[in-house]
Design a protein around this motif. Structure first.
Motif, PDB file in Angstrom:
ATOM      1  N   SER A  48       0.853  -1.191   0.000  1.00 41.23           N
ATOM      2  CA  SER A  48       0.000   0.000   0.000  1.00 41.23           C
ATOM      3  C   SER A  48       0.887   1.238   0.000  1.00 41.23           C
ATOM      4  O   SER A  48       1.928   1.262   0.660  1.00 41.23           O
ATOM      5  CB  SER A  48      -0.919   0.029   1.223  1.00 41.23           C
ATOM      6  OG  SER A  48      -1.630   1.260   1.289  1.00 41.23           O
ATOM      7  N   GLU A  49       0.459   2.256  -0.737  1.00 42.42           N
ATOM      8  CA  GLU A  49       1.173   3.529  -0.744  1.00 42.42           C
ATOM      9  C   GLU A  49       0.366   4.606  -0.025  1.00 42.42           C
ATOM     10  O   GLU A  49       0.602   5.799  -0.215  1.00 42.42           O
ATOM     11  CB  GLU A  49       1.453   3.965  -2.188  1.00 42.42           C
ATOM     12  CG  GLU A  49       2.422   3.057  -2.919  1.00 42.42           C
ATOM     13  CD  GLU A  49       2.677   3.511  -4.339  1.00 42.42           C
ATOM     14  OE1 GLU A  49       2.336   4.651  -4.680  1.00 42.42           O
ATOM     15  OE2 GLU A  49       3.204   2.713  -5.120  1.00 42.42           O
ATOM     16  N   ALA A 130      -2.736   3.026  10.360  1.00 38.92           N
ATOM     17  CA  ALA A 130      -3.888   2.926   9.463  1.00 38.92           C
ATOM     18  C   ALA A 130      -3.397   2.808   8.026  1.00 38.92           C
ATOM     19  O   ALA A 130      -2.617   3.646   7.565  1.00 38.92           O
ATOM     20  CB  ALA A 130      -4.784   4.149   9.614  1.00 38.92           C
ATOM     21  N   ILE A 131      -3.843   1.768   7.331  1.00 37.95           N
ATOM     22  CA  ILE A 131      -3.437   1.510   5.945  1.00 37.95           C
ATOM     23  C   ILE A 131      -4.673   1.585   5.066  1.00 37.95           C
ATOM     24  O   ILE A 131      -5.674   0.912   5.331  1.00 37.95           O
ATOM     25  CB  ILE A 131      -2.762   0.134   5.818  1.00 37.95           C
ATOM     26  CG1 ILE A 131      -1.552   0.050   6.754  1.00 37.95           C
ATOM     27  CG2 ILE A 131      -2.346  -0.129   4.375  1.00 37.95           C
ATOM     28  CD1 ILE A 131      -0.906  -1.324   6.803  1.00 37.95           C
ATOM     29  N   PHE A 132      -4.596   2.371   4.020  1.00 37.91           N
ATOM     30  CA  PHE A 132      -5.768   2.626   3.190  1.00 37.91           C
ATOM     31  C   PHE A 132      -5.733   1.781   1.915  1.00 37.91           C
ATOM     32  O   PHE A 132      -5.487   0.586   1.993  1.00 37.91           O
ATOM     33  CB  PHE A 132      -5.885   4.131   2.917  1.00 37.91           C
ATOM     34  CG  PHE A 132      -6.099   4.912   4.183  1.00 37.91           C
ATOM     35  CD1 PHE A 132      -7.383   5.156   4.655  1.00 37.91           C
ATOM     36  CD2 PHE A 132      -5.023   5.357   4.952  1.00 37.91           C
ATOM     37  CE1 PHE A 132      -7.594   5.842   5.852  1.00 37.91           C
ATOM     38  CE2 PHE A 132      -5.220   6.051   6.138  1.00 37.91           C
ATOM     39  CZ  PHE A 132      -6.512   6.291   6.589  1.00 37.91           C
ATOM     40  N   ARG A 133      -5.962   2.348   0.765  1.00 37.30           N
ATOM     41  CA  ARG A 133      -6.087   1.560  -0.468  1.00 37.30           C
ATOM     42  C   ARG A 133      -4.854   0.701  -0.729  1.00 37.30           C
ATOM     43  O   ARG A 133      -3.727   1.168  -0.596  1.00 37.30           O
ATOM     44  CB  ARG A 133      -6.355   2.475  -1.656  1.00 37.30           C
ATOM     45  CG  ARG A 133      -7.816   2.840  -1.852  1.00 37.30           C
ATOM     46  CD  ARG A 133      -7.982   3.793  -3.014  1.00 37.30           C
ATOM     47  NE  ARG A 133      -7.479   5.106  -2.647  1.00 37.30           N
ATOM     48  CZ  ARG A 133      -8.261   6.091  -2.213  1.00 37.30           C
ATOM     49  NH1 ARG A 133      -9.561   5.887  -2.084  1.00 37.30           N
ATOM     50  NH2 ARG A 133      -7.747   7.260  -1.894  1.00 37.30           N
ATOM     51  N   LEU A 134      -5.100  -0.544  -1.140  1.00 43.26           N
ATOM     52  CA  LEU A 134      -4.017  -1.459  -1.484  1.00 43.26           C
ATOM     53  C   LEU A 134      -3.580  -1.215  -2.921  1.00 43.26           C
ATOM     54  O   LEU A 134      -4.332  -0.668  -3.737  1.00 43.26           O
ATOM     55  CB  LEU A 134      -4.486  -2.908  -1.322  1.00 43.26           C
ATOM     56  CG  LEU A 134      -5.002  -3.310   0.062  1.00 43.26           C
ATOM     57  CD1 LEU A 134      -5.491  -4.759   0.042  1.00 43.26           C
ATOM     58  CD2 LEU A 134      -3.931  -3.126   1.120  1.00 43.26           C
ATOM     59  N   LEU A 135      -2.363  -1.629  -3.240  1.00 46.50           N
ATOM     60  CA  LEU A 135      -1.880  -1.560  -4.617  1.00 46.50           C
ATOM     61  C   LEU A 135      -2.713  -2.479  -5.510  1.00 46.50           C
ATOM     62  O   LEU A 135      -3.321  -3.447  -5.035  1.00 46.50           O
ATOM     63  CB  LEU A 135      -0.406  -1.963  -4.669  1.00 46.50           C
ATOM     64  CG  LEU A 135       0.563  -0.958  -4.025  1.00 46.50           C
ATOM     65  CD1 LEU A 135       1.951  -1.564  -3.911  1.00 46.50           C
ATOM     66  CD2 LEU A 135       0.612   0.331  -4.822  1.00 46.50           C
ATOM     67  N   PRO A 136      -2.753  -2.197  -6.819  1.00 49.36           N
ATOM     68  CA  PRO A 136      -3.645  -2.939  -7.713  1.00 49.36           C
ATOM     69  C   PRO A 136      -3.459  -4.458  -7.717  1.00 49.36           C
ATOM     70  O   PRO A 136      -4.416  -5.192  -7.961  1.00 49.36           O
ATOM     71  CB  PRO A 136      -3.315  -2.350  -9.096  1.00 49.36           C
ATOM     72  CG  PRO A 136      -2.807  -0.979  -8.811  1.00 49.36           C
ATOM     73  CD  PRO A 136      -2.066  -1.089  -7.507  1.00 49.36           C
ATOM     74  N   LYS A 138      -2.984  -6.355  -5.251  1.00 51.26           N
ATOM     75  CA  LYS A 138      -3.503  -6.968  -4.029  1.00 51.26           C
ATOM     76  C   LYS A 138      -5.004  -7.202  -4.162  1.00 51.26           C
ATOM     77  O   LYS A 138      -5.768  -6.283  -4.384  1.00 51.26           O
ATOM     78  CB  LYS A 138      -3.236  -6.081  -2.819  1.00 51.26           C
ATOM     79  CG  LYS A 138      -1.777  -5.839  -2.519  1.00 51.26           C
ATOM     80  CD  LYS A 138      -1.159  -6.978  -1.750  1.00 51.26           C
ATOM     81  CE  LYS A 138      -1.651  -7.027  -0.346  1.00 51.26           C
ATOM     82  NZ  LYS A 138      -0.927  -8.015   0.480  1.00 51.26           N
ATOM     83  N   ARG A 139      -5.422  -8.454  -4.003  1.00 51.85           N
ATOM     84  CA  ARG A 139      -6.847  -8.767  -4.075  1.00 51.85           C
ATOM     85  C   ARG A 139      -7.498  -8.790  -2.698  1.00 51.85           C
ATOM     86  O   ARG A 139      -8.709  -8.958  -2.581  1.00 51.85           O
ATOM     87  CB  ARG A 139      -7.043 -10.128  -4.759  1.00 51.85           C
ATOM     88  CG  ARG A 139      -6.563 -10.140  -6.204  1.00 51.85           C
ATOM     89  CD  ARG A 139      -6.839 -11.466  -6.858  1.00 51.85           C
ATOM     90  NE  ARG A 139      -6.408 -11.473  -8.244  1.00 51.85           N
ATOM     91  CZ  ARG A 139      -6.530 -12.517  -9.064  1.00 51.85           C
ATOM     92  NH1 ARG A 139      -7.065 -13.644  -8.601  1.00 51.85           N
ATOM     93  NH2 ARG A 139      -6.114 -12.440 -10.299  1.00 51.85           N
TER      94      ARG A 139
END
Length: 339
Positions: A48-49, A130-136, A138-139
């Motif tokens: 995640s970024e 807190a980690i938000f949107r995953l990289l593409p 990652k399912r």
């Protein structure tokens, strides 16, 4: 196109990845080093970024932002522990995992939250990650990812002592990606995990995130085919079987896979990326930084095979997001840093 054959099961890869994460955190010699280690683990190993690290204040009623990346920090600089999913994690000490935990009570900025874990110190919650949107690529969150989050929960507390993140200057320009990044979306994209390698005789864009790891990109100037390896450590320890996690095995395996597609060494060129000292003060075994040793291994192995290095972006103290095209050998790098 194909992935270079692996010699270990996914569970083994997860164990190695998590061991690297634990060692990185344990070797952090200052709060700043620990912040860098957390950022590398989230971006490179978890995938995640977009994340924020927050500390519980002395009154144990509010959270203050220590560091963040990829998000608007304004909503996280000072938060009440009584609000939202992040506050719930801080109060209860129980992790939030998307798809496994209730989203009831989520605030607007938490709608993209993928995971939130308590950072423990002395048996108490000292902060949250807190980690938000995953990289593409990652399912979802795997069992191995949950173990990685547990490691962060137990070992990331030193990062909370770092100075609080300062707000950016009002006139700070917005960073934009160069045009080639937008155009590259036409290609099929493959994400490369740490300890993985991939070659293709058709156009593919290979993407990966690098910290102290190194990516070696090989491209055949005659056949217009290429591939990439992403390794974590320079050499296999004595008594351990060869693995793509180690440069001394990954680079020959990548070259051999290209040769099976008809490539010849005299027409192959290399590009190197990564090898950052993301935990600058922590020294790897032998007294040399892990990133530098990874880069040295790549140069030595490529030299032994007579492969010319035509470009590199290595060292420094920041992570990198790399995109490499197998049809024309173009490599594009985005520097990753803490906001």
């Amino acid at each position: 196109m194909k992935r270079v054959p692996q010699d270990s099961a996914p569970e083994s890869t997860h164990r190695a990845r998590n061991a690297v994460a634990r060692e990185r955190l344990e070797r952090a010699s200052s709060p700043a080093d620990a912040v860098e280690a957390v950022g590398e683990i989230v971006s490179q190993l978890f995938g995640s970024e977009e994340y924020a690290l927050l500390a519980v204040d002395r009154t144990r009623t509010r959270l203050s932002l220590v560091t963040s990346f990829g998000i608007d920090p304004a909503s996280f600089r000072d938060r009440s522990m009584a609000e939202g999913l992040i506050g719930r994690v801080a109060r209860r000490g129980a992790s939030f995992l998307a798809g496994r935990s209730s989203r009831l009570g989520a605030s607007e900025e938490e709608l993209s939250l993928s995971a939130c874990v308590p950072i423990m110190e002395g048996g108490r919650v000292a902060g949250v990650l807190a980690i938000f949107r995953l990289l593409p690529h990652k399912r979802g969150i795997s069992a191995g990812d949950v173990e990685l989050l547990d490691i962060l929960s137990v070992h990331a507390a030193p990062a909370l002592a770092a100075p609080a993140a300062a707000p950016p200057p009002p006139s700070s320009p917005t960073a934009t990606l160069p045009p080639p990044f937008a155009a590259s979306s036409r290609l099929k994209s493959v994400y490369l995990y740490p300890g993985d390698a991939f070659v293709s005789d058709s156009p593919v864009e290979l993407t990966t995130i690098l910290g102290s790891c190194v990516a070696v990109c090989l491209w055949d100037t005659m056949l217009h085919i290429g591939g990439m390896s992403h390794y974590l450590l320079p050499a296999s320890p004595l008594g351990q079987s060869a693995s793509l996690r180690f440069g001394d095995a990954a680079i020959p395996a990548l070259l051999a896979s290209l040769e099976r597609l008809g490539s010849r060494k005299h027409s192959v060129q290399a590009k190197l990326f990564g090898g950052a000292a993301v935990n600058a003060s922590a020294q790897a075994r032998g007294g040399a930084e892990l990133g530098r040793r990874n880069v040295e291994m790549a140069r030595r192995m490529l030299g032994d095979h007579g492969i010319r290095i035509v470009a590199e972006d290595v060292g420094g103290t920041a992570g990198r997001k790399l995109r490499f095209r197998t049809d024309d050998g173009l490599a594009l790098v985005k520097v990753l840093g803490n906001g």
